[in-house]
Design a protein around this motif. Sequence first.
Motif, PDB file in Angstrom:
ATOM      1  N   ASN A 196       0.804  -1.218   0.000  1.00  0.00           N
ATOM      2  CA  ASN A 196       0.000   0.000   0.000  1.00  0.00           C
ATOM      3  C   ASN A 196       0.839   1.270   0.000  1.00  0.00           C
ATOM      4  N   SER A 223      -0.487   6.133   1.651  1.00  0.00           N
ATOM      5  CA  SER A 223      -0.960   4.822   1.205  1.00  0.00           C
ATOM      6  C   SER A 223      -1.562   4.973  -0.181  1.00  0.00           C
ATOM      7  N   THR A 232      -8.827   7.702   3.766  1.00  0.00           N
ATOM      8  CA  THR A 232      -8.538   6.435   3.092  1.00  0.00           C
ATOM      9  C   THR A 232      -9.650   5.990   2.161  1.00  0.00           C
ATOM     10  N   CYS A 233     -10.902   6.169   2.541  1.00  0.00           N
ATOM     11  CA  CYS A 233     -11.983   5.624   1.718  1.00  0.00           C
ATOM     12  C   CYS A 233     -13.268   6.433   1.875  1.00  0.00           C
ATOM     13  N   GLU A 249      -8.275   9.155   9.660  1.00  0.00           N
ATOM     14  CA  GLU A 249      -7.636   8.183   8.788  1.00  0.00           C
ATOM     15  C   GLU A 249      -8.654   7.509   7.878  1.00  0.00           C
ATOM     16  N   PHE A 302      -4.154  -0.138   8.368  1.00  0.00           N
ATOM     17  CA  PHE A 302      -4.249   1.201   8.936  1.00  0.00           C
ATOM     18  C   PHE A 302      -5.253   1.194  10.085  1.00  0.00           C
ATOM     19  N   MET A 323      -4.486   4.030  -1.167  1.00  0.00           N
ATOM     20  CA  MET A 323      -5.865   4.497  -1.106  1.00  0.00           C
ATOM     21  C   MET A 323      -5.926   6.003  -0.852  1.00  0.00           C
ATOM     22  N   LYS A 324      -5.039   6.513   0.011  1.00  0.00           N
ATOM     23  CA  LYS A 324      -4.997   7.960   0.248  1.00  0.00           C
ATOM     24  C   LYS A 324      -4.639   8.702  -1.039  1.00  0.00           C
ATOM     25  N   SER A 378      -8.869  -4.969   5.540  1.00  0.00           N
ATOM     26  CA  SER A 378      -7.827  -4.009   5.163  1.00  0.00           C
ATOM     27  C   SER A 378      -6.514  -4.380   5.842  1.00  0.00           C
TER      28      SER A 378
END
Length: 496
Positions: A66, A89, A121-122, A117, A110, A91-92, A107
Amino acid sequence: MGKEFMEKRKNILLFIADQLRADSLGCMGNTEAATPNYDALSEEGILFENAFCQSPICVPSRCSFNTGWYPHTNGHRTIHYFLEKEDPSMMKSLKKNGYHVYLMGKSHYFDRQDEAEMAATCDLEYIGCEMSTNAIHRIGQSVSKEEISANPYYYSFYFGEMSKEAAAKTQDDLVIERTLAMIQNHELKEPFCLYVSLNLPHPPYEVEEPWFSMINRTSIKIQTQPIEHLKDKPSILYRIRENQNLTKLTEKDFQEIKATYYGMIAKLDHQLGRVLGALKEQGYYEDTHILAFADHGDFTGDYGLVEKTQNTFEDCLVHIPCIIRPAQGTPFQPRTSSSLVELNDLPQTVAELLHYELDYTQFGKSLTALFENEMELHEYVLSEGGRIQGEKQAMEGYTGKASIYWPRLEAQTRMPEHSKAFMVRSDQYKYVYRLFEKDEFYDLTADPWEEKNVVDDQRYRLEIAKMKDWLLKKLIETTDNVPMKTMLPGRTYGEE
């Protein structure tokens, strides 16, 4: 990638298996496997047949793929050390670049309890449930020493056939049903990243019908000798073998374990097919990059062992499947690539595919360089694990003997068993530097199952010296990273 392919931003699917060996798929040469969807995807895209993870356990590997970092870069060498808040990461990066990120399933890299966070991230996370119904791992159960000793299967991770009712309540089944509903109901906002991370085929070895009986037990081959018959292997393997007390299991027993594992993979393959089928039905498929891979592998009876270790690097643990089917408009040639690649190449690969730049220092290389032509991307690949003396936080914690994880966790409290180690692997040789015990070296052409440690054989001294030099240079290059936040505003920084 040229600007001519940027008219419409492509979507991306990351389909991640847990503890999936590379040699357990049909497209990787396994004749006992039942993996038609992985096999078809490999023919449609690029199969990276020499892909390796950077750690043989979950969290360090997931942190690595990641970020594009190695586990040593920021101390991610244990299942208890997730990424820090300021860490980057994949995703970030996707979120920063306008992608809607849907985190489905496990996941494991994290802090999900931190709201900031999670938001960085999502867009949405769905985990279904924390643990599979039958996979309670016997933690907290009251089992006598006599009962454990009398049961030769106790530490085998073998649970056998699961009922269909229990399977329907497992995390994976809940996650897949929710994922399919989101695709079918057009809940995904484009451009999206759909991150589907399943537990399969992580032990315990258990699965329901029709997958439980799908694999022919008698065709299963146990390729290696039990570890006690081999010399100069890492001491943790001998310790785990002793703790697991599996010496009473016959070859037929290990065939049963491996067949059940393959049955779990057959179900995993089925779930992959359902997700790909839904993307096709709803018109997303052609405009979606598809990446299917795993975090690490599994012993599954090799060397008379089951599950995994934290600091050994047999190919069954670190050689993982990796398939990329690029979206339409992306130049590529469907093919099998034999080039050595690492899982931590993924962040740079995704950034290249989706036309954004990573805003932090990382160490992966884009696999897009291999989409049309073969070339040497890496001379060697690296994997690592273990700890130094007194580093208790890297042990994973000690549990009572009732836990089926006890054999490995107990071994990790010992030295030199839990010695810090680094694997350097080429297409022909594997060298493992061990901090507190004997190093390893294998000629993989002559000894593909890594049964004969020839580190003392003078015929290989030059190759060993070359790999040691490479390791030193690699560690100097990647041992830390300077955060971008230290760059002062208003200053001009030169280009290299």
